[in-house]
Design a protein around this motif. Structure first.
Motif, PDB file in Angstrom:
ATOM      1  N   SER A  70       0.804  -1.358  -0.045  1.00  0.00           N
ATOM      2  CA  SER A  70       0.015  -0.010  -0.047  1.00  0.00           C
ATOM      3  C   SER A  70       0.730   1.068   0.013  1.00  0.00           C
ATOM      4  CB  SER A  70      -0.905  -0.028   1.199  1.00  0.00           C
ATOM      5  OG  SER A  70      -1.784  -1.334   1.236  1.00  0.00           O
ATOM      6  N   GLY A  74      -6.264   4.297   3.065  1.00  0.00           N
ATOM      7  CA  GLY A  74      -7.286   4.552   2.366  1.00  0.00           C
ATOM      8  C   GLY A  74      -7.066   5.144   0.965  1.00  0.00           C
ATOM      9  N   CYS A  75      -7.850   5.792   0.190  1.00  0.00           N
ATOM     10  CA  CYS A  75      -7.782   6.397  -1.127  1.00  0.00           C
ATOM     11  C   CYS A  75      -8.667   7.502  -1.279  1.00  0.00           C
ATOM     12  CB  CYS A  75      -7.839   5.296  -2.291  1.00  0.00           C
ATOM     13  SG  CYS A  75      -7.378   5.891  -3.839  1.00  0.00           S
ATOM     14  N   CYS A  82     -13.222  -0.321  -6.634  1.00  0.00           N
ATOM     15  CA  CYS A  82     -12.417  -0.571  -5.607  1.00  0.00           C
ATOM     16  C   CYS A  82     -12.920  -0.280  -4.219  1.00  0.00           C
ATOM     17  CB  CYS A  82     -11.364   0.258  -5.766  1.00  0.00           C
ATOM     18  SG  CYS A  82      -9.803   0.197  -4.578  1.00  0.00           S
ATOM     19  N   THR A  84     -11.210  -0.087  -1.379  1.00  0.00           N
ATOM     20  CA  THR A  84     -10.491   0.857  -0.512  1.00  0.00           C
ATOM     21  C   THR A  84     -11.300   2.073  -0.329  1.00  0.00           C
ATOM     22  OG1 THR A  84      -8.467  -0.326  -1.097  1.00  0.00           O
ATOM     23  CG2 THR A  84      -8.192   1.932  -0.215  1.00  0.00           C
ATOM     24  N   MET A 121      -3.354  -0.486  -0.934  1.00  0.00           N
ATOM     25  CA  MET A 121      -4.308   0.458  -0.718  1.00  0.00           C
ATOM     26  C   MET A 121      -3.830   1.693  -1.364  1.00  0.00           C
ATOM     27  SD  MET A 121      -5.431  -0.098   3.047  1.00  0.00           S
ATOM     28  CE  MET A 121      -6.062   1.182   3.668  1.00  0.00           C
TER      29      MET A 121
END
Length: 149
Positions: A70, A74-75, A82, A84, A121
């Protein structure tokens, strides 16, 4: 977990100077039937990131171990495909937190990582400075065989 290879007095000096000594804690792990292992790593600020170790044995019996790491907690992109992004975005990872994921995979598999992919991630291009710093670190001495950027 403290790095017990360093003398206690030196570790204490480092900590008093504001340095963090040791690695992040593996909060949980899940093993798939194909041998793939997903780790949930708890960072110093209690944020959680996922990293995955994917072992593959070729026809000649040679083992390849890929670490899927990752680059963010988070994103921010929230891509529809996705999971995430659905959890929101907390922060970018630092280079050492990315490298630490590779070391955690090596520890679980008791084997050297041969490939690193930034497909965990987060979006690596949105944290390019730290991703490239981690890449340079991984390519120094231990991982000279990984391809350069």
């Amino acid at each position: 977990m403290l790095c017990s290879l360093l003398p206690l007095a030196f570790r204490t000096e480092l900590q008093e100077a504001g340095w963090v000594v040791g690695r992040s804690f593996v909060h949980s792990s899940v093993t798939a039937t194909d041998g793939t292992i997903k780790l949930l790593i708890k960072l110093e600020d209690n944020q959680l990131v996922e990293t995955v170790g994917i072992p593959v044995t070729d026809d000649k019996g040679s083992v390849r171990l890929t670490a899927c790491v990752s680059s963010q907690v988070g994103c921010p992109l929230r891509c529809l495909f996705c999971a995430t992004g659905k959890g929101g975005f907390a922060r970018n990872l630092k280079a050492h937190e990315i490298v630490e994921q590779v070391l955690a995979i090596e520890g679980v598999f008791n084997n050297r990582v041969t490939n690193v992919v930034f497909m965990g991630m987060g979006e690596p291009m949105l944290n390019l400075k730290e991703v490239l710093a981690a890449h340079r670190c991984l390519n120094k001495v231990r991982f000279k065989h990984l391809s350069p950027v």
